[in-house]
Design a protein around this motif. Structure first.
Motif, PDB file in Angstrom:
ATOM      1  N   VAL A 158      45.235  75.138  48.758  1.00  0.00           N
ATOM      2  CA  VAL A 158      44.261  74.392  47.949  1.00  0.00           C
ATOM      3  C   VAL A 158      44.812  73.014  47.603  1.00  0.00           C
ATOM      4  O   VAL A 158      44.113  72.000  47.722  1.00  0.00           O
ATOM      5  CB  VAL A 158      43.899  75.179  46.675  1.00  0.00           C
ATOM      6  CG1 VAL A 158      42.990  74.338  45.777  1.00  0.00           C
ATOM      7  CG2 VAL A 158      43.201  76.495  47.036  1.00  0.00           C
ATOM      8  N   THR A 159      46.068  72.959  47.184  1.00  0.00           N
ATOM      9  CA  THR A 159      46.684  71.673  46.851  1.00  0.00           C
ATOM     10  C   THR A 159      46.654  70.719  48.036  1.00  0.00           C
ATOM     11  O   THR A 159      46.325  69.531  47.895  1.00  0.00           O
ATOM     12  CB  THR A 159      48.138  71.880  46.388  1.00  0.00           C
ATOM     13  OG1 THR A 159      48.150  72.693  45.215  1.00  0.00           O
ATOM     14  CG2 THR A 159      48.806  70.553  46.086  1.00  0.00           C
ATOM     15  N   SER A 182      48.132  80.678  43.710  1.00  0.00           N
ATOM     16  CA  SER A 182      48.095  79.314  44.238  1.00  0.00           C
ATOM     17  C   SER A 182      48.923  78.390  43.365  1.00  0.00           C
ATOM     18  O   SER A 182      48.982  78.542  42.139  1.00  0.00           O
ATOM     19  CB  SER A 182      46.647  78.818  44.294  1.00  0.00           C
ATOM     20  OG  SER A 182      46.587  77.441  44.589  1.00  0.00           O
ATOM     21  N   LEU A 228      44.763  83.842  45.992  1.00  0.00           N
ATOM     22  CA  LEU A 228      44.265  82.665  45.272  1.00  0.00           C
ATOM     23  C   LEU A 228      44.955  82.493  43.933  1.00  0.00           C
ATOM     24  O   LEU A 228      45.296  81.375  43.527  1.00  0.00           O
ATOM     25  CB  LEU A 228      42.757  82.785  45.041  1.00  0.00           C
ATOM     26  CG  LEU A 228      41.807  82.277  46.115  1.00  0.00           C
ATOM     27  CD1 LEU A 228      40.381  82.598  45.724  1.00  0.00           C
ATOM     28  CD2 LEU A 228      41.978  80.782  46.328  1.00  0.00           C
ATOM     29  N   VAL A 255      38.127  70.634  34.976  1.00  0.00           N
ATOM     30  CA  VAL A 255      38.267  71.376  36.224  1.00  0.00           C
ATOM     31  C   VAL A 255      37.933  70.453  37.389  1.00  0.00           C
ATOM     32  O   VAL A 255      36.882  69.815  37.409  1.00  0.00           O
ATOM     33  CB  VAL A 255      37.334  72.602  36.229  1.00  0.00           C
ATOM     34  CG1 VAL A 255      37.350  73.288  37.589  1.00  0.00           C
ATOM     35  CG2 VAL A 255      37.739  73.579  35.138  1.00  0.00           C
ATOM     36  N   VAL A 315      38.569  71.610  40.845  1.00  0.00           N
ATOM     37  CA  VAL A 315      38.275  72.442  42.009  1.00  0.00           C
ATOM     38  C   VAL A 315      37.755  73.799  41.546  1.00  0.00           C
ATOM     39  O   VAL A 315      38.353  74.438  40.685  1.00  0.00           O
ATOM     40  CB  VAL A 315      39.524  72.645  42.885  1.00  0.00           C
ATOM     41  CG1 VAL A 315      39.171  73.454  44.131  1.00  0.00           C
ATOM     42  CG2 VAL A 315      40.155  71.323  43.270  1.00  0.00           C
ATOM     43  N   TYR A 341      48.129  75.436  42.847  1.00  0.00           N
ATOM     44  CA  TYR A 341      47.210  74.478  42.239  1.00  0.00           C
ATOM     45  C   TYR A 341      46.841  74.988  40.849  1.00  0.00           C
ATOM     46  O   TYR A 341      46.344  76.105  40.690  1.00  0.00           O
ATOM     47  CB  TYR A 341      45.946  74.314  43.083  1.00  0.00           C
ATOM     48  CG  TYR A 341      45.070  73.170  42.612  1.00  0.00           C
ATOM     49  CD1 TYR A 341      45.291  71.883  43.080  1.00  0.00           C
ATOM     50  CD2 TYR A 341      44.066  73.379  41.676  1.00  0.00           C
ATOM     51  CE1 TYR A 341      44.522  70.827  42.640  1.00  0.00           C
ATOM     52  CE2 TYR A 341      43.285  72.328  41.226  1.00  0.00           C
ATOM     53  CZ  TYR A 341      43.514  71.062  41.712  1.00  0.00           C
ATOM     54  OH  TYR A 341      42.759  70.011  41.261  1.00  0.00           O
ATOM     55  N   ASP A 389      44.956  75.348  37.144  1.00  0.00           N
ATOM     56  CA  ASP A 389      43.592  75.333  36.591  1.00  0.00           C
ATOM     57  C   ASP A 389      42.533  75.561  37.664  1.00  0.00           C
ATOM     58  O   ASP A 389      41.495  74.887  37.703  1.00  0.00           O
ATOM     59  CB  ASP A 389      43.317  73.995  35.873  1.00  0.00           C
ATOM     60  CG  ASP A 389      44.285  73.746  34.733  1.00  0.00           C
ATOM     61  OD1 ASP A 389      44.632  74.725  34.050  1.00  0.00           O
ATOM     62  OD2 ASP A 389      44.702  72.595  34.547  1.00  0.00           O
ATOM     63  N   LEU A 390      42.800  76.524  38.531  1.00  0.00           N
ATOM     64  CA  LEU A 390      41.842  76.856  39.580  1.00  0.00           C
ATOM     65  C   LEU A 390      40.797  77.818  39.022  1.00  0.00           C
ATOM     66  O   LEU A 390      41.130  78.892  38.529  1.00  0.00           O
ATOM     67  CB  LEU A 390      42.567  77.497  40.763  1.00  0.00           C
ATOM     68  CG  LEU A 390      41.803  77.595  42.080  1.00  0.00           C
ATOM     69  CD1 LEU A 390      41.436  76.215  42.604  1.00  0.00           C
ATOM     70  CD2 LEU A 390      42.629  78.351  43.106  1.00  0.00           C
ATOM     71  N   GLN A 391      39.552  77.416  39.082  1.00  0.00           N
ATOM     72  CA  GLN A 391      38.451  78.262  38.610  1.00  0.00           C
ATOM     73  C   GLN A 391      37.861  79.008  39.797  1.00  0.00           C
ATOM     74  O   GLN A 391      37.615  78.421  40.853  1.00  0.00           O
ATOM     75  CB  GLN A 391      37.372  77.421  37.938  1.00  0.00           C
ATOM     76  CG  GLN A 391      36.183  78.218  37.408  1.00  0.00           C
ATOM     77  CD  GLN A 391      35.173  77.331  36.699  1.00  0.00           C
ATOM     78  OE1 GLN A 391      35.547  76.349  36.052  1.00  0.00           O
ATOM     79  NE2 GLN A 391      33.904  77.667  36.828  1.00  0.00           N
ATOM     80  N   VAL A 392      37.645  80.321  39.639  1.00  0.00           N
ATOM     81  CA  VAL A 392      37.128  81.147  40.732  1.00  0.00           C
ATOM     82  C   VAL A 392      35.801  81.772  40.322  1.00  0.00           C
ATOM     83  O   VAL A 392      35.702  82.418  39.275  1.00  0.00           O
ATOM     84  CB  VAL A 392      38.123  82.253  41.127  1.00  0.00           C
ATOM     85  CG1 VAL A 392      37.559  83.088  42.283  1.00  0.00           C
ATOM     86  CG2 VAL A 392      39.475  81.652  41.518  1.00  0.00           C
ATOM     87  N   VAL A 396      36.595  77.477  43.269  1.00  0.00           N
ATOM     88  CA  VAL A 396      36.507  78.329  44.456  1.00  0.00           C
ATOM     89  C   VAL A 396      35.279  79.218  44.307  1.00  0.00           C
ATOM     90  O   VAL A 396      35.082  79.849  43.268  1.00  0.00           O
ATOM     91  CB  VAL A 396      37.763  79.199  44.619  1.00  0.00           C
ATOM     92  CG1 VAL A 396      37.658  80.054  45.882  1.00  0.00           C
ATOM     93  CG2 VAL A 396      39.013  78.346  44.664  1.00  0.00           C
TER      94      VAL A 396
END
Length: 327
Positions: free
Chosen positions: A101-102, A29, A26, A4, A6, A31, A33-36, A8
């Motif tokens: 995000v990207t 997105s 979100l 990971v 990024v 981007y 593999d965005l972890q929130v 959020v």
């Protein structure tokens, strides 16, 4: 699985009415593999139910009391894995374009000296085209003061942080990026330290940006990027708590900064007091009460203020950032 890069982090407090819009924007997105991570500050509405029912992939942290933004964001940042490069701090009353995000990550990747970056903010519209309304108050404020010190309006001799205009890529040095949409380099955070929880909320991101600059990193607004922010979702504009926190934190921030001393410090404190106690202002009684409580709060923390001021002075002495010279 790729590591990971990024994470959020969203702090909520009774945000059920607008949090779904934020998370839905979100989750589409571009981007990967965005972890929130969502940290809930003891909401009394349906926030937690909405998260568990509609967004099971979100990492939800439930606090048993309202710890404030600074403490809650620190708890969320503790969930960021050590291999992650960036944390994107986002308010729940926001809506972000798919490419935001990207684009922020690309700016960070291209500029290793960039410690904090954030987009411009537009009026919030929960449906329809993104960022088609006017810029919000913070965006207009910061664009008028690109590169300027936090309190340049009060003391014109305060130093600047960088150019007055954005560069060819849209990056412009700024006093701070509002915490409602702030991308943070994790190496810069580890160098500068986590959020100061004395602030509770308001001015905590201004303080963090100050410390990031002291570590030799830039703090920039990306004028080519935007998102939508409602504002005031968790602390209503007319509340006594908001008034008191805004008032006391401005003094706390100023008193802990070794750049402000002698005539400049006295000038700033006097200007703030005149503004806070100005005759003829609406809600005069509320302002007097907030001012008295702020002075008491500051007096009780005088030792901690001196210690933090000394700590910043030591950082300042070894800083490579010339505009941070003590006045």
């Amino acid at each position: 699985m790729a590591p990971v890069r990024v994470v959020v982090v969203v702090v909520t407090r009774n945000s059920a009415s607008f949090l779904p819009v934020c998370l839905e924007s979100l989750l589409v997105s571009d981007y990967e593999d965005l972890q929130v991570v969502v940290v809930d500050n003891a909401s009394t509405d349906a926030t937690r139910w909405v998260l568990r029912d509609r967004f099971p992939s979100v990492d939800l942290i439930c606090l048993d009391g309202n710890r404030g933004f600074a403490a809650a964001i620190n708890i969320g940042l503790a969930r960021v894995p050590p291999e992650a490069d960036y944390a994107f701090l986002l308010n729940p009353d926001t809506r972000v374009p798919p490419a935001l995000v990207t684009s922020l990550v690309e700016a960070m990747d291209c500029h290793p000296d960039l410690g904090v970056v954030g987009p411009l903010q537009y009026a919030y519209v929960p449906t329809g085209p993104m960022c088609h309304g006017p810029l919000n108050d913070w965006s207009r404020y910061i664009l008028d003061r690109l590169g300027a010190n936090e309190f340049v309006d009060q003391v014109k001799s305060l130093p600047r942080y960088g150019p007055r205009l954005a560069d060819a890529e849209g990056l412009a040095d700024a006093a701070f990026v509002q915490g409602s949409a702030l991308m943070l380099r994790m190496t810069a955070l580890r160098a500068a330290g986590i959020f100061d929880e004395q602030f509770f909320c308001f001015y905590e991101e201004v303080d963090l940006c100050r410390r990031v600059r002291l570590e030799g990193y830039r703090v920039c607004v990306h004028t080519g990027l935007g998102m939508e922010h409602l504002g005031g979702g968790s602390t209503p504009g007319a509340s006594a708590l908001r008034l008191r926190l805004m008032m006391r934190n401005r003094y706390y921030y100023t008193l802990t900064d070794p750049r402000f001393r002698g005539k400049v410090l006295r000038h700033l404190l006097a200007r703030f007091a005149i503004e806070d106690l100005g005759l003829g202002r609406a809600r005069r009684a509320a302002r007097l009460i907030a001012f008295a409580r702020s002075v008491t709060w500051l007096a009780m923390r005088s030792s901690a203020i001196r210690q933090r001021r000394c700590s910043y002075r030591d950082r300042l002495a070894s800083s490579r950032t010339d505009p941070l010279a003590v006045l």
